[in-house]
Write a protein that holds these residues in place. Sequence first.
Motif, short mmCIF file in Angstrom:
data_model
loop_
_atom_site.label_atom_id
_atom_site.label_comp_id
_atom_site.label_asym_id
_atom_site.label_seq_id
_atom_site.Cartn_x
_atom_site.Cartn_y
_atom_site.Cartn_z
N SER A 30 45.02 54.15 26.28
CA SER A 30 45.86 53.21 26.82
C SER A 30 47.25 53.79 27.23
N SER A 31 47.81 54.68 26.44
CA SER A 31 49.24 55.04 26.63
C SER A 31 49.20 56.12 27.67
N GLU A 32 48.02 56.53 28.09
CA GLU A 32 47.86 57.40 29.29
C GLU A 32 47.30 56.88 30.63
N LEU A 33 47.37 55.65 30.67
CA LEU A 33 46.57 55.25 31.96
C LEU A 33 47.37 55.58 33.14
N ASP A 34 48.86 55.54 32.96
CA ASP A 34 49.59 55.75 34.08
C ASP A 34 49.47 57.13 34.58
N SER A 35 48.89 58.06 34.12
CA SER A 35 48.51 59.27 34.59
C SER A 35 47.33 59.48 35.50
N PHE A 36 46.52 58.45 35.26
CA PHE A 36 45.21 58.43 36.15
C PHE A 36 45.50 57.63 37.31
N PRO A 37 44.57 58.18 38.34
CA PRO A 37 44.58 57.39 39.60
C PRO A 37 44.25 56.02 39.44
N PRO A 38 45.10 55.15 40.29
CA PRO A 38 44.54 53.86 40.06
C PRO A 38 43.16 53.23 40.21
N GLN A 39 42.56 54.13 41.23
CA GLN A 39 41.13 53.57 41.34
C GLN A 39 40.32 54.12 40.28
N ALA A 40 40.61 55.05 39.73
CA ALA A 40 39.90 55.49 38.55
C ALA A 40 39.88 54.38 37.28
N CYS A 41 41.24 53.91 37.18
CA CYS A 41 41.30 52.93 35.98
C CYS A 41 40.82 51.73 36.26
#
Length: 99
Positions: A20-31
């Motif tokens: 949850s705290s690391e979601l910003d580091s993932f590409p939006p499409q992957a999320c």
Amino acid sequence: LEEIQLKSIGEKLDFFQRISSELDSFPPQACKYKILKEIKSTQEGVKGQNLAPQAQGQLATVLFEPVLKIGSMFEDDEAEYKKHVVPAIINLFACNDRG
């Protein structure tokens, strides 16, 4: 992420709390299409288990934040938001954690 379905409830809780705290580091499409899919799959998998209401509530609480964060990534596409995020939120609120 692919192995999350094989993990225990405790391991799933730990994983989703950390991610949850690391979601910003993932590409939006992957999320939007990978992580959210696994969250929804986890929700469905828990329904088939005979978990105590408290455990269900704890899992719902942990999943709520990443679902909302990923939901904000759908800001440009309301139809996709309704298709992918709304059902996940409804399932979280459908959790019978009242005992």
